[in-house]
Design an enzyme around this catalytic site. Structure first.
Site, PDB file in Angstrom:
ATOM      1  N   GLU A 132      -0.791  41.182  49.999  1.00 46.58           N
ATOM      2  CA  GLU A 132       0.670  41.338  49.951  1.00 46.58           C
ATOM      3  C   GLU A 132       1.330  39.978  50.132  1.00 46.58           C
ATOM      4  O   GLU A 132       2.262  39.801  50.918  1.00 46.58           O
ATOM      5  CB  GLU A 132       1.146  42.324  51.022  1.00 46.58           C
ATOM      6  N   ASP A 259      17.917  57.441  55.952  1.00 41.74           N
ATOM      7  CA  ASP A 259      17.949  58.024  54.606  1.00 41.74           C
ATOM      8  C   ASP A 259      16.695  58.873  54.444  1.00 41.74           C
ATOM      9  O   ASP A 259      15.575  58.386  54.633  1.00 41.74           O
ATOM     10  CB  ASP A 259      17.994  56.924  53.549  1.00 41.74           C
ATOM     11  N   ASP A 314      21.969  60.597  56.082  1.00 39.34           N
ATOM     12  CA  ASP A 314      22.437  61.084  54.781  1.00 39.34           C
ATOM     13  C   ASP A 314      23.039  62.485  54.926  1.00 39.34           C
ATOM     14  O   ASP A 314      22.351  63.428  55.337  1.00 39.34           O
ATOM     15  CB  ASP A 314      21.269  61.106  53.801  1.00 39.34           C
ATOM     16  N   HIS A 390      16.722  52.553  49.438  1.00 37.09           N
ATOM     17  CA  HIS A 390      16.564  53.540  50.513  1.00 37.09           C
ATOM     18  C   HIS A 390      16.961  52.955  51.866  1.00 37.09           C
ATOM     19  O   HIS A 390      17.743  53.550  52.608  1.00 37.09           O
ATOM     20  CB  HIS A 390      15.133  54.063  50.526  1.00 37.09           C
ATOM     21  N   ASP A 393      20.714  52.074  51.632  1.00 41.75           N
ATOM     22  CA  ASP A 393      21.576  53.239  51.868  1.00 41.75           C
ATOM     23  C   ASP A 393      21.650  53.557  53.360  1.00 41.75           C
ATOM     24  O   ASP A 393      22.731  53.851  53.894  1.00 41.75           O
ATOM     25  CB  ASP A 393      21.042  54.458  51.102  1.00 41.75           C
TER      26      ASP A 393
END
Length: 409
Positions: A132, A259, A314, A390, A393
């Site tokens: 990564e 979220d 949410d 995500h 938000d």
């Protein structure tokens, strides 16, 4: 004696990668492209072939090894049917080749001293693997490890291997390894199309991604560089900071947002500190995981120590919010949203300098890839894409009460 066909367990597409002995071996690719599993098997095979070799495995954050590189290397040992020859230990985290005492060591860039002072008991530390690698935003962090692979290696070749998903073409990895020609660099791009071990359901997921999320498909499917043009947030940077020191500032307040996701999307928890006076926002923690049930989300929040915090979630998931309260997350409440709430939330976040702690790796990916959408003519429009959002938000939700109070000042 057990005989294993490398062709049957490794598959095709990586012959040159497997045999390369130059200084830098770099593989960018999409998901399910076999790059990490092939690298893991290659290292196990090589260490058994070269009795003086040792491997250093690097991730940006040390704790991420246990469920990624350590598990991949254990899988590779079993895949090659040599489990009786290796010892895998969790404390300290290391893998040892029993016949010779060679070791695979795991380190994180969040503890640089553990890397610069590293030594081995047998042979030479001649290889390093950055998994990564895109998460490493500071090239100097890479250089420090690169320089640690030096000195006499008993005739063994020294090599740095890097594997990663190519989230943004602005990353230093592109300029350093893919935009140059060097006899000391092998840089390849791979994708799921070379993975003969995928079944029909796996391929269907990529086809769905191609249709629904073409931008994501180019990166995660085909392994192409993400194009960062039209980025929504140009006001962020990654830095190390002490959240406890930031929290002592006058007027600083915390903000937590949630979220919900499950099958296709992750559940995302955003944790930040807001300095309104200096217009600074510090992202100090995150959670990013698919297939979480509400009781697991509640347990995660409790484990992190945020059960008593105000969490804005949410509002489309009223049932989930109710269940979280029943599981002990009493201060979770629904976001108000409202007309044009996405753009309003974005505009408010753009007023801050956003600092991302290095441990918040998924925030870095989203902020790098969250861009303004385009019309049929390819021109940018004043609406963001519905992807890579995500955690963003969740951050927007968390800022709602702060934005309302700020507006009233």
């Amino acid at each position: 004696m057990i005989k294993v066909s490398l062709q049957s367990v490794v598959g095709a597409g990586y012959r040159d990668f497997w045999n390369y002995t130059g200084r830098y071996r770099v593989a960018k690719g999409g998901r399910a492209s076999k790059k990490s599993t092939t690298a893991a098997m290659n290292f196990i095979y090589r260490m058994m072939k070269y009795p003086d070799s040792n491997l250093l495995v690097i991730r940006k954050v040390y704790k991420d090894h246990k469920d990624s590189t350590y598990t991949q290397l254990k899988w590779a040992i079993n895949r090659l049917q040599v489990g009786h020859l290796w010892e895998c230990r969790l404390s300290p985290l290391e893998i040892r080749y029993k016949p010779t005492g060679q070791k695979i060591l795991f380190r994180g860039l969040d503890d640089p001293m553990s890397i610069t002072s590293i030594t081995v008991d047998v042979g030479y530390l001649c290889w390093a693997w950055f998994e990564e690698a895109f998460q490493i935003l500071n090239e100097d962090d890479f250089n420090k490890v690169d320089m640690s692979i030096r000195g006499d290696t008993g005739g063994l070749f020294k090599q740095i291997t890097l594997t990663f998903n190519p989230w943004s073409d602005k990353h230093w990895l592109k300029k350093r390894f893919f935009d140059v020609e060097s006899s000391n660099i092998m840089a390849i791009t791979t994708n799921y199309l070379c993975n003969e071990f995928l079944d029909a359901s796996d391929l269907a997921l990529f086809e769905d991604m191609r249709v629904r999320f073409p931008r994501r498909y180019k990166i995660e499917g085909l392994g192409e560089w993400g194009i960062a043009e039209g980025g929504v947030f140009e006001n962020w940077k990654e830095i190390h900071f002490d959240k406890w020191e930031i929290s002592k500032r006058e007027g600083v307040r915390s903000a937590f947002g949630l979220d919900f996701g499950f099958t296709n999307d992750p559940t995302a928890l955003s944790c930040s500190l807001i300095d309104l006076k200096n217009r600074e926002l510090f992202l100090f923690d995150e959670h990013y995981e698919k297939a979480m049930h509400n009781d697991e989300i509640a347990d995660m929040i409790k484990r992190k120590g945020y059960a008593k915090e105000l969490i804005i979630a949410d509002s489309q998931e009223q049932k989930s919010i109710s269940e979280l309260r029943r599981y002990g997350i009493r201060r979770v409440k629904a976001a108000e949203k409202g007309p044009d709430s996405i753009r309003a939330g974005i505009q408010y976040l753009q007023q801050f300098v956003i600092y991302v702690h290095p441990s918040c790796t998924n925030f870095g990916i989203e902020l790098s890839n969250y861009v303004w959408d385009t019309n049929k003519e390819g021109q940018l429009i004043n609406k963001p894409i519905d992807d890579y959002n995500h955690l963003i938000d969740a951050l927007r939700y968390s800022m709602e009460p702060i934005r309302k109070r700020d507006r009233g000042r």
